[in-house]
Scaffold this motif. Structure first.
Motif, PDB file in Angstrom:
ATOM      1  N   MET A  62       0.827  -1.223   0.000  1.00 41.96           N
ATOM      2  CA  MET A  62       0.000   0.000   0.000  1.00 41.96           C
ATOM      3  C   MET A  62       0.855   1.265   0.000  1.00 41.96           C
ATOM      4  O   MET A  62       0.315   2.371   0.131  1.00 41.96           O
ATOM      5  N   ASP A  63       2.166   1.143  -0.097  1.00 39.20           N
ATOM      6  CA  ASP A  63       3.070   2.298  -0.080  1.00 39.20           C
ATOM      7  C   ASP A  63       2.948   3.062   1.234  1.00 39.20           C
ATOM      8  O   ASP A  63       2.776   4.274   1.257  1.00 39.20           O
ATOM      9  N   MET A  64       3.082   2.316   2.353  1.00 37.78           N
ATOM     10  CA  MET A  64       3.023   2.906   3.691  1.00 37.78           C
ATOM     11  C   MET A  64       4.273   2.479   4.470  1.00 37.78           C
ATOM     12  O   MET A  64       4.197   1.773   5.479  1.00 37.78           O
ATOM     13  N   PRO A  65       5.465   2.899   4.006  1.00 37.85           N
ATOM     14  CA  PRO A  65       6.712   2.414   4.593  1.00 37.85           C
ATOM     15  C   PRO A  65       6.898   2.801   6.061  1.00 37.85           C
ATOM     16  O   PRO A  65       7.644   2.120   6.782  1.00 37.85           O
ATOM     17  N   ALA A  66       6.260   3.854   6.516  1.00 36.67           N
ATOM     18  CA  ALA A  66       6.434   4.275   7.916  1.00 36.67           C
ATOM     19  C   ALA A  66       5.950   3.216   8.894  1.00 36.67           C
ATOM     20  O   ALA A  66       6.334   3.225  10.070  1.00 36.67           O
ATOM     21  N   PHE A  67       5.100   2.278   8.427  1.00 40.30           N
ATOM     22  CA  PHE A  67       4.505   1.290   9.323  1.00 40.30           C
ATOM     23  C   PHE A  67       5.079  -0.110   9.119  1.00 40.30           C
ATOM     24  O   PHE A  67       4.537  -1.089   9.639  1.00 40.30           O
ATOM     25  N   THR A  68       6.194  -0.218   8.350  1.00 40.19           N
ATOM     26  CA  THR A  68       6.741  -1.536   8.057  1.00 40.19           C
ATOM     27  C   THR A  68       7.789  -1.974   9.076  1.00 40.19           C
ATOM     28  O   THR A  68       8.387  -3.039   8.930  1.00 40.19           O
ATOM     29  N   SER A  69       8.046  -1.142  10.089  1.00 42.90           N
ATOM     30  CA  SER A  69       9.036  -1.514  11.099  1.00 42.90           C
ATOM     31  C   SER A  69       8.540  -2.701  11.907  1.00 42.90           C
ATOM     32  O   SER A  69       7.376  -2.784  12.290  1.00 42.90           O
ATOM     33  N   ARG A  70       9.445  -3.623  12.193  1.00 42.97           N
ATOM     34  CA  ARG A  70       9.077  -4.783  12.990  1.00 42.97           C
ATOM     35  C   ARG A  70       9.066  -4.455  14.470  1.00 42.97           C
ATOM     36  O   ARG A  70       8.662  -5.256  15.276  1.00 42.97           O
TER      37      ARG A  70
END
Length: 954
Positions: free
Chosen positions: A946-954
């Motif tokens: 969805m192009d939401m890289p800010a929320f891909t942190s583990r």
């Protein structure tokens, strides 16, 4: 009794009643009950006059007392409260004789101030007949008081409230009043003796904006003289004299002076030489054994280097003035200096001292703004502007207005004046010469700014310098910022004077002003005078003439972008519709006002605008024209959407659509369908909204006129926001680009609305810096256009994005402060569930769980009332994380279930991914590490897609 003429006055009313008098009359012997009543009356006859009041009427077991008439007292609210405390205290002696545990003897009292009409009384009506709403409200306040309780409306006490100990404020709802009345239950005296001490409890303005005056004082203190030095500190009430004295005292003490403070007093029974006795008692050494002139003089001339600091010198009696003259005559110039603070410019200094005068001016704009920002946390810029304009740089007014807005007793769209302020103004006004009073009445009718040519035409002569100096000295009228004009020191002062004028006198003066303006229109230009012509024609009761002027002035304001002013003019015109001569004229004017008022409201909608549109719908319904009803429902739908009433908006727009389809008005049908799509999304009907947008956007591609382009651009931006909320950010970006292309005018007012959607979409995507940039542009534009809804929402977006970047508690608090502005009834709540969800998330993160629950309650309320679910899933996730942190996995799972349901209702893939991340944390807490890792990886992959890289942190 001396006869009085009918008089309109601001007065304070005290109602006191014997609690449960019917049961007492039944439980006591008749002679005992009569004795109780007689003793209560005797107490009142002793206490009320001692506090400057008058007993108007005694009705069996109750009484009505009046304060502030015939002599005006600026502290009438305090006097009435002091009197009530003394009466209640005196009841203890009666209760000890006649009361029992089953039949306690107690009074209950209510105090309120307001404008009343005072007429000569008689045996039935009492000493005076007092008519007006304030009398009814005071009676209702008394009825609301519990046994033994003294209940005072907060606006009656104002800054004087800190002289008393009070319970938590509560609201009562007088009949006929739309807004509740905040009341204080007074439980006793606080022990404070001076107004400055009372103000200090509520919070003082920072000491700033006084650099020049402070430099003058320090130079005065350091100078060497042959006679004792006297400094007269002059300024009107509330200008900061006591605050300045406080800093003087601290500075002088640090420089080695023995500071001896005292104050004069007008209230009650001030002792002779009170200020000097207080000063002498404050000095180190042997305690003052007596406050005789000799003892006081000896204490002040002991050889110490004494700085005598006396406040409120305007209330000094002749004995005090003579004492100061003798003291200065005998003092060593190196051992005694004196600072006197007074409201009056004429100090009448004794010849025995070397005197100077230092005048305190109002705070400048920069110092005023800094003071407001220091007293209000994260202030609404429109509130800041209003306080700055209303206060006139008076520290007291700044403090009181900030307190009123901070506690919710004032709102940006309501008059912030209280009775305490009007009493202070009336007290000063009544002491003026007749000629000065007449001039000020005329100036108050003209307005806050008084053109010199206008006052000269009406007054028959220019305002002479001597009269202007007198009016400046008493803090009323000053030279204006524009040459050839005069202005009131405070906007609130003008409003208080205007409120004191009777209806007939007001109308007569407005008619005189109108005649002069109309005569001057040809020479000075009608357009330049249009606002004033409309205001005075309406206020003078000139029906058709007033309506025509009001509509013309509203049109001019609308063209200039002064939307709040345009709304005011159109509303004034609406009140005059019934004065038009024919039904046809009334219908035509009603149709024009419906559309003009709607246009003036659309950029900055507010709940009270709906009532105006409903009035216009009722006016037009009489004539039975379908197009009128269609347009009325259309405007009601648009404003309901703008204020956050999505479900109501859909109902109005569907009613409008049905009428348009019945009449086959194709252009109207497309416009209404497009607007309904926005409302469907706002009410939580995401699938229906998406389908409507998909069907109508291609038909909007042919937009050519400016209005059509703005409708099409806003539709593209609304659909873009819907897609972003669903997780389709690539399509959202394309739709925003198309909105910009269609609008093709960055200067358009519609651009701010599009940027507001864009900022919200960027926040959903996690693009915090870009969101702040877009919201910042909205803040700048909305401040200029005075679009409060846009400004407030953009500030919330900025605050949330900043908190997401920093995680700091202070940024979370700033977000909450902005969100609280939405909780007043006068504000738009469009898409506000999203803001409340942000706050719930932030409060959980900083550990403020009660506050998080409060805002989650607001989220739930918005979903139920309006269908606004934008913050629902986010809020439930925040509550689930709070439960998980507390070890309550069962509750966390239940809240997660609520979040999943909210995400499903909104058809939001991004919310589903956020829910999966939370579910992974819950699984990990349950010991299911492998399943948690699998679910987390799936959520991360969804965010990436969805192009939401800010929320891909583990």
């Amino acid at each position: 009794m001396q006869a009085i003429r009918q008089e309109r006055r601001l007065a304070t009313l005290l109602f006191s009643d014997l609690t449960n008098s019917t049961a007492l009359a039944a439980g006591l012997e008749p002679e005992q009950f009569v004795e109780v009543i007689e003793q209560i009356r005797a107490i009142a006859h002793r206490v009320i006059p001692a506090h400057g009041g008058d007993i108007l009427r005694v009705d069996g077991d109750g009484m009505l007392c009046l304060f502030g008439y015939p002599d005006v007292h600026e502290d009438a609210g305090r006097r009435a409260t002091e009197a009530a405390l003394d009466m209640h205290a005196a009841m203890a002696a009666i209760a000890a004789v006649f009361g029992t545990s089953d039949l306690p003897l107690k009074l209950h009292s209510g105090i309120h101030a307001g404008m009343v009409l005072i007429r000569e009384g008689d045996l039935v009506r009492g000493k005076y007949e007092v008519l007006g709403d304030a009398t009814n409200v005071a009676a209702r306040v008394c009825d609301a008081a519990a046994p033994g309780e003294i209940l005072v409306s907060a606006e009656t006490l104002g800054a004087e409230r800190h002289f008393f100990t009070v319970a938590e404020a509560r609201a009562i709802h007088p009949r006929g009043h739309q807004t509740p009345l905040e009341c204080l239950a007074v439980t006793g005296r606080s022990g404070i003796a001076r107004r400055f001490e009372a103000r200090a409890r509520a919070g003082l303005t920072p000491f700033q904006g006084r650099d020049g005056e402070w430099e003058s004082f320090t130079r005065w203190l350091a100078a060497r003289r042959s006679r004792p030095a006297v400094l007269g500190l002059h300024g009107p009430a509330g200008i900061g004299k006591s605050r300045f004295l406080s800093r003087i005292a601290a500075h002088a003490a640090a420089a080695g002076w023995s500071v001896a403070p005292g104050y004069c007093e007008a209230y009650l029974s001030a002792r002779p030489l009170q200020a000097f006795a207080q000063a002498a008692a404050s000095l180190p050494g042997e305690p003052l054994c007596a406050d005789t002139p000799e003892a006081v003089r000896a204490a002040l001339l002991t050889g110490q280097q004494v700085l005598l600091v006396i406040d409120d010198w305007q209330w000094a009696d002749d004995a005090s003035r003579d004492f100061l003259a003798d003291l200065l005559r005998d003092a060593d110039p190196a051992r005694l200096a004196c600072v006197l603070a007074s409201r009056e410019s004429g100090f009448d200094f004794p010849d025995s001292g070397e005197a100077e005068v230092l005048a305190l001016a109002p705070l400048g704009r920069d110092a005023t703004l800094a003071a407001i920002e220091a007293l209000l946390a994260s202030p609404d810029p429109f509130v800041v502007d209003r306080i700055e304009r209303a206060s006139g740089g008076s520290p007291l007014l700044i403090e009181e207005l900030c307190h009123a807005f901070a506690t919710g007793t004032a709102a940006p769209d309501r008059d912030p004046r209280g009775a305490w302020f009007d009493q202070a103004v009336q007290s000063r006004f009544d002491r003026l010469e007749r000629a000065d009073r007449d001039l000020l009445k005329l100036a108050a009718v003209i307005g806050h700014i008084v053109p010199g040519w206008l006052i000269e035409s009406l007054h028959g002569a220019p305002l002479d310098s001597a009269q202007l100096e007198r009016l400046q000295a008493v803090d009323f009228l000053f030279p204006g910022d524009t040459p050839g004009t005069y202005r009131f020191k405070h906007g609130l002062t003008r409003d208080a004077l205007y409120a004191g004028l009777g209806r007939d006198e007001r109308r007569l003066l407005h008619a005189e002003v109108l005649a002069v303006l109309e005569a001057a229109s040809a020479a000075r230009g009608r357009e330049a005078l249009l606002d004033a012509l409309a205001y005075h024609a309406v206020a003078a009761g000139r029906g058709a003439t007033g309506l025509a002027y009001a509509i013309a002035a509203g049109d001019a304001a609308l063209t200039a972008g002064a939307l709040d002013r345009a709304q005011g003019h159109y509303l004034a015109a609406l009140d005059l519709l019934g004065r038009l001569p024919t039904p046809e004229a009334q219908r035509e004017a009603g149709w024009a006002l419906l559309n003009k008022f709607g246009l003036a409201c659309i950029v900055d909608p507010a709940p009270d605008q709906l009532a105006v549109l409903e009035r216009l719908r009722e006016v037009l319904a009489v004539y039975g024209q379908a197009r009128d009803m269609q347009r009325a429902e259309y405007w009601l739908g648009l404003i309901a959407y703008g204020v956050g009433l999505g479900k109501r908006s859909v109902r109005h727009l569907e009613a409008a659509l049905a009428r348009a389809e019945a009449s086959r008005r194709e252009s109207d049908i497309l416009l209404i369908r497009t607007k309904r799509a926005h409302s469907l999304f706002a009410s939580g009907q995401v699938a229906a909204a998406a389908a409507q947008f998909e069907a109508d956007l291609p038909r909007l591609a042919a937009a050519s006129t400016r209005n059509e382009r703005e409708v099409a651009a806003y539709a593209h931006a609304g659909f873009a926001f819907l897609n972003a909320q669903s997780g389709h950010h690539a399509r959202a970006a394309a739709l925003f680009a198309e909105a910009d292309r269609v609008l093709a005018d960055p200067a358009s007012a519609m651009n701010a609305s599009i940027l507001l959607y864009r900022s919200a979409a960027l926040i959903t995507q996690g693009s915090w810096e870009a969101a702040m940039e877009a919201a910042g542009a909205v803040i700048a534009v909305s401040h200029r256009s005075r679009a409060r809804m846009q400004n407030r929402t953009a500030r919330a977006q900025t605050a949330y994005a900043r908190w997401r970047l920093t995680g700091e508690a202070q940024d979370a608090a700033a977000l909450e402060a902005v969100a609280r502005e939405f909780l007043t009834g006068s504000n738009s709540l469009q898409h506000v569930s999203m803001v409340f969800g942000w706050v719930a998330e932030a409060m959980v993160a900083v550990g403020d769980i009660p506050r998080a629950r409060e805002y989650m309650g607001q989220v739930i309320s918005r979903a139920r009332i309006a269908g606004d679910r934008l913050g629902e899933a986010m809020g439930w996730r925040a509550m689930a994380r709070a439960a998980l942190a507390a070890g309550d996995q069962k509750r966390a799972a239940r809240y997660l279930g609520f979040a999943r349901r909210a995400a499903a209702l909104r058809i939001s893939a991004s919310e589903a991914a956020h829910n999966d991340m939370l579910a992974a944390d819950l699984l990990a807490a349950q010991g299911q590490a492998d399943e948690a890792a699998r679910l987390r990886e799936a959520a991360i992959a969804a965010f990436a897609q969805m192009d939401m890289p800010a929320f891909t942190s583990r």
